[in-house]
Design a protein around this motif. Structure first.
Motif, PDB file in Angstrom:
ATOM      1  N   UNK A 104       0.824  -1.210   0.000  1.00  0.00           N
ATOM      2  CA  UNK A 104       0.000   0.000   0.000  1.00  0.00           C
ATOM      3  C   UNK A 104       0.859   1.261   0.000  1.00  0.00           C
ATOM      4  N   UNK A 105       1.949   1.229   0.742  1.00  0.00           N
ATOM      5  CA  UNK A 105       2.849   2.393   0.778  1.00  0.00           C
ATOM      6  C   UNK A 105       3.486   2.617  -0.591  1.00  0.00           C
ATOM      7  N   UNK A 106       3.930   1.529  -1.218  1.00  0.00           N
ATOM      8  CA  UNK A 106       4.543   1.649  -2.553  1.00  0.00           C
ATOM      9  C   UNK A 106       3.542   2.203  -3.558  1.00  0.00           C
ATOM     10  N   UNK A 107       2.306   1.778  -3.412  1.00  0.00           N
ATOM     11  CA  UNK A 107       1.250   2.237  -4.325  1.00  0.00           C
ATOM     12  C   UNK A 107       0.878   3.686  -4.055  1.00  0.00           C
ATOM     13  N   UNK A 108       1.153   4.189  -2.849  1.00  0.00           N
ATOM     14  CA  UNK A 108       0.762   5.551  -2.469  1.00  0.00           C
ATOM     15  C   UNK A 108       1.709   6.624  -2.996  1.00  0.00           C
ATOM     16  N   UNK A 109       2.865   6.223  -3.544  1.00  0.00           N
ATOM     17  CA  UNK A 109       3.753   7.217  -4.148  1.00  0.00           C
ATOM     18  C   UNK A 109       3.006   7.935  -5.257  1.00  0.00           C
ATOM     19  N   UNK A 110       3.409   9.166  -5.561  1.00  0.00           N
ATOM     20  CA  UNK A 110       2.685   9.948  -6.570  1.00  0.00           C
ATOM     21  C   UNK A 110       2.549   9.169  -7.873  1.00  0.00           C
ATOM     22  N   UNK A 111       3.598   8.439  -8.222  1.00  0.00           N
ATOM     23  CA  UNK A 111       3.544   7.475  -9.329  1.00  0.00           C
ATOM     24  C   UNK A 111       3.847   6.121  -8.705  1.00  0.00           C
ATOM     25  N   UNK A 112       2.861   5.251  -8.640  1.00  0.00           N
ATOM     26  CA  UNK A 112       3.012   3.994  -7.891  1.00  0.00           C
ATOM     27  C   UNK A 112       4.224   3.166  -8.327  1.00  0.00           C
ATOM     28  N   UNK A 113       4.779   2.483  -7.336  1.00  0.00           N
ATOM     29  CA  UNK A 113       5.870   1.544  -7.565  1.00  0.00           C
ATOM     30  C   UNK A 113       5.349   0.159  -7.167  1.00  0.00           C
ATOM     31  N   UNK A 114       5.751  -0.833  -7.928  1.00  0.00           N
ATOM     32  CA  UNK A 114       5.273  -2.199  -7.661  1.00  0.00           C
ATOM     33  C   UNK A 114       6.475  -3.108  -7.374  1.00  0.00           C
TER      34      UNK A 114
ATOM     35  N   UNK B  56      13.484   3.165 -11.552  1.00  0.00           N
ATOM     36  CA  UNK B  56      12.377   3.523 -12.437  1.00  0.00           C
ATOM     37  C   UNK B  56      12.821   4.505 -13.515  1.00  0.00           C
ATOM     38  N   UNK B  57      12.095   4.521 -14.603  1.00  0.00           N
ATOM     39  CA  UNK B  57      12.334   5.495 -15.677  1.00  0.00           C
ATOM     40  C   UNK B  57      11.488   6.746 -15.469  1.00  0.00           C
ATOM     41  N   UNK B  58      10.812   6.809 -14.311  1.00  0.00           N
ATOM     42  CA  UNK B  58       9.995   7.968 -13.974  1.00  0.00           C
ATOM     43  C   UNK B  58      10.540   8.637 -12.720  1.00  0.00           C
ATOM     44  N   UNK B  59      10.029   9.831 -12.417  1.00  0.00           N
ATOM     45  CA  UNK B  59      10.422  10.558 -11.205  1.00  0.00           C
ATOM     46  C   UNK B  59       9.347  10.335 -10.151  1.00  0.00           C
ATOM     47  N   UNK B  60       9.757   9.857  -8.976  1.00  0.00           N
ATOM     48  CA  UNK B  60       8.799   9.538  -7.918  1.00  0.00           C
ATOM     49  C   UNK B  60       8.968  10.465  -6.717  1.00  0.00           C
ATOM     50  N   UNK B  61       7.850  10.791  -6.077  1.00  0.00           N
ATOM     51  CA  UNK B  61       7.869  11.548  -4.828  1.00  0.00           C
ATOM     52  C   UNK B  61       7.006  10.827  -3.802  1.00  0.00           C
ATOM     53  N   UNK B  62       7.324  11.072  -2.521  1.00  0.00           N
ATOM     54  CA  UNK B  62       6.568  10.453  -1.421  1.00  0.00           C
ATOM     55  C   UNK B  62       6.181  11.554  -0.453  1.00  0.00           C
ATOM     56  N   UNK B  63       4.858  11.728  -0.276  1.00  0.00           N
ATOM     57  CA  UNK B  63       4.315  12.781   0.581  1.00  0.00           C
ATOM     58  C   UNK B  63       4.862  14.155   0.215  1.00  0.00           C
ATOM     59  N   UNK B  64       4.979  14.383  -1.106  1.00  0.00           N
ATOM     60  CA  UNK B  64       5.386  15.700  -1.591  1.00  0.00           C
ATOM     61  C   UNK B  64       6.878  15.906  -1.727  1.00  0.00           C
ATOM     62  N   UNK B  65       7.697  14.919  -1.392  1.00  0.00           N
ATOM     63  CA  UNK B  65       9.153  15.054  -1.472  1.00  0.00           C
ATOM     64  C   UNK B  65       9.743  13.962  -2.373  1.00  0.00           C
ATOM     65  N   UNK B  66      10.717  14.364  -3.149  1.00  0.00           N
ATOM     66  CA  UNK B  66      11.470  13.387  -3.922  1.00  0.00           C
ATOM     67  C   UNK B  66      12.680  12.946  -3.118  1.00  0.00           C
TER      68      UNK B  66
END
Length: 465
Positions: A65-75, A96-106
Motif C-alpha cells: 500500500x505504501x509503494x502504491x501511495x507514491x505519486x507514481x506507484x511503484x510495484x 524507475x524510468x519515472x520521477x517519484x515523490x513520497x508525501x510531496x518530497x522526492x
C-alpha cells in the motif's frame, strides 16, 4: 532467496543497494529513493544493526500500500523468508524510468540513507528523464521585443528552401513563434530565445561556445588562438565552424588531364558540421559549462555539457539507435535548416564519412559530466607511407579491396619467405597501420583505418587554408 542467502545478505550491512527496516513505517522514503536512484533491496524485520527482529504477514500489505501511495506507484517484488522462525520481508525495488515523490518530497539514495532532493535536483532529474524539457519551458522575463525578426525571417526562408516549411517570411513574430511551437499561451520559450534572441546571454550566460587552438597534442600546449562565441545558437554554429576551418589545413594538388586543382580538407566538413550541431543542440543548458571546441595538431575535440540519455551508451552510437534529443524543440529547428537529422543516424553517418575520408572513426566518451566527440587525423601520413616498402604498400591496397589477409596469403602473393613476411607484417602492426584479429588458424590482419586517397608522388602538391 533461502535462509542461508538472506543471512549472507544481512552480514553485508546497509549500503547503496541494501536497507534494513524494523517495521514498514516510513518505508515510502526507501522505496522512493531506490526507484529514483538504483535497484535496491529493503529487508523488513531487520534492525539497523543487522539483528533479525521479525515481522508479520500483515505487514506485506502495508508495504504494498505504501509503494502504491507514491505519486507514481511503484510495484516492488515482495518475498517472504524465515530466519530462525522469524519472518523477514524482502522488498525488491527496481530503478524507475519515472520521477517519484513520497508525501510531496522526492528522495534519492545516497550510501545507506535516503536524502530529500532539492528543487533544483528535482527539476534536473525531470529534465534527464524527459518529463520536463528545458527548451520548451517559458523563458522568464522574455518578450517579443527580445526576438531578432531578421534572424527569424532568415530561418523561415531557409527552412522553406531546405525542408519545405510552409510559414511565409512576412508572418508576424508572434504568429511565427506560435506556429513553430516556440511559445506557450503567448509566452516565449527558452528555445525561442536561444534560436532567435537578440541577446540570448542576457537570459542564459552559459549559452556560449569556447573555441581553442592548442599547439601540439595536449591542453598544456600554448594556445595559438582562442575565441568565445555568443549570439544565438544558429549563428554560434556558423562562427564555430569558421573558426575550425581557419585552423585546419587544406591540401591541394594538380592532377593530369584535369583543368581544376583538387582540394581536400584535413577533416570531412560534413562531420564537423554534424559534430557542432550535436554539441549545441543536445547540450545541457542547465549546466554552467560552455560548449568547447578544442583543436590540436592531431585531432579536434567537441565537448558538450551533459551526458547521454540513460538508455543510450557510447557503444550504441556505433550502431542503429533511437533518437532521444535532450532539447527536441532545438533539434527540430536545426533539422528544418539541415543542421542535423532527427532519426538517430548522425553518429553512424559521421563514422561512415570519416572512414571514407581516410581517417579513423570518431571517438565517443563521457568525461566528468560532459559528452566528448573526437575526430582525429589519419596516422597514415605521407611520411610514414614513404617509409614502407613496395610489398607493404601493395598489401595496403589489397586490404582496401579484400578487407583482410592471412600471413600465408601474403607469402603466396609476394613469393617471399615466412621470415620476410613476418617482418613486413609486424612492422605494419607496430606502426598501428594494421591489426591482428582472431586466434590460432583463424588469425588474419585488417586495416586499423582507411588508407587515405590523396595526392600521389607524381602530383604537384600545395598547402593552404
Amino acid at each position: 532467496m533461502n535462509q542461508k542467502q538472506l543471512k549472507e545478505l544481512i552480514k553485508k550491512g546497509e549500503s547503496q543497494e541494501l536497507d534494513f527496516k524494523r517495521t514498514p513505517e516510513n518505508i515510502g522514503k526507501d522505496i522512493c529513493g531506490f526507484a529514483n536512484t538504483n535497484d535496491g533491496i529493503i529487508l523488513v524485520g531487520v534492525s539497523d544493526k543487522g539483528d533479525v527482529i521479525g515481522t508479520t504477514d500483515k505487514k506485506e500489505e502495508a508495504v504494498a500500500n505504501t509503494a502504491y501511495s507514491l505519486d507514481k506507484p511503484v510495484y516492488p517484488e515482495i518475498e517472504k523468508v524465515k530466519v530462525d522462525d522469524k519472518l523477514v520481508l524482502i522488498v525488491k525495488v527496481k530503478k524507475s524510468s519515472e520521477l517519484h515523490t513520497y508525501k510531496g518530497y522526492g528522495y534519492r539514495r545516497v550510501g545507506s540513507t535516503n536524502k530529500p532532493m532539492a528543487l533544483e535536483e528535482l527539476v534536473k532529474k525531470a529534465q534527464e528523464l524527459g518529463i520536463v524539457k528545458f527548451d520548451s519551458e517559458v523563458c522568464n522575463g522574455a518578450t517579443l521585443e527580445d526576438i531578432d525578426k531578421k534572424k527569424l525571417n532568415w530561418f523561415l526562408s531557409e527552412a522553406k528552401h531546405k525542408r519545405g516549411l510552409e510559414i511565409p517570411e512576412n508572418t508576424s513574430v508572434k504568429e511565427a513563434l506560435m506556429r513553430l511551437n516556440l511559445s506557450r499561451d503567448g509566452k516565449i520559450t527558452n528555445a525561442a530565445i536561444l534560436l532567435f534572441g537578440k541577446n540570448p546571454q542576457n537570459f542564459f550566460l552559459q549559452c556560449e561556445v569556447k573555441c581553442i587552438r592548442f599547439k601540439g597534442t595536449d591542453v598544456t600546449g600554448r594556445m595559438i588562438d582562442m575565441k568565445i562565441i555568443s549570439d544565438n545558437i544558429l549563428d554560434q554554429l556558423k562562427k564555430a565552424e569558421d573558426f575550425i576551418f581557419e585552423h585546419i589545413p587544406l591540401a591541394a594538388w594538380i592532377e593530369d588531364m584535369k583543368l581544376q586543382r583538387q582540394e581536400k580538407w584535413q577533416y570531412p566538413p560534413k562531420v564537423i558540421r554534424e559534430a557542432l550541431a550535436n554539441a549545441i543542440a543536445h547540450r545541457d543548458y542547465t549546466s554552467v559549462s560552455k560548449v568547447q571546441i578544442r583543436m590540436f595538431d592531431d585531432r579536434i575535440e567537441f565537448w558538450n555539457p551533459g551526458l547521454l540519455p540513460e538508455e543510450i551508451t557510447t557503444v550504441d552510437l556505433r550502431k542503429k539507435h533511437k533518437s532521444i534529443p535532450r532539447n527536441p524543440l532545438i533539434a527540430r529547428h536545426f533539422f528544418w535548416v539541415k543542421y542535423c537529422e532527427e532519426v538517430g543516424t548522425g553518429t553512424n553517418r559521421m563514422i561512415k564519412r570519416c572512414i571514407g575520408w581516410g581517417i579513423p572513426e570518431p571517438d565517443f566518451e563521457q568525461i566528468t559530466g560532459d559528452f566528448v566527440l573526437t575526430v582525429a587525423r589519419s596516422k597514415l601520413t605521407d611520411e610514414l607511407l614513404e617509409r614502407l616498402n613496395d610489398r607493404q604498400k601493395n598489401l595496403l591496397e589489397y586490404l582496401k579491396e579484400h578487407n583482410k589477409i592471412t600471413k600465408q596469403e601474403y607469402m603466396k602473393l609476394t613469393g617471399i619467405s615466412k621470415t620476410h613476411a613476418f617482418r613486413d607484417i609486424n612492422n605494419l602492426v607496430e606502426n598501428n597501420i594494421i591489426k591482428m584479429e582472431g586466434s590460432g588458424r583463424s588469425v588474419h590482419y585488417i586495416l586499423k583505418e582507411s588508407v587515405p586517397n590523396g595526392p600521389k608522388k607524381d602530383r604537384k602538391r600545395t598547402e593552404g587554408k
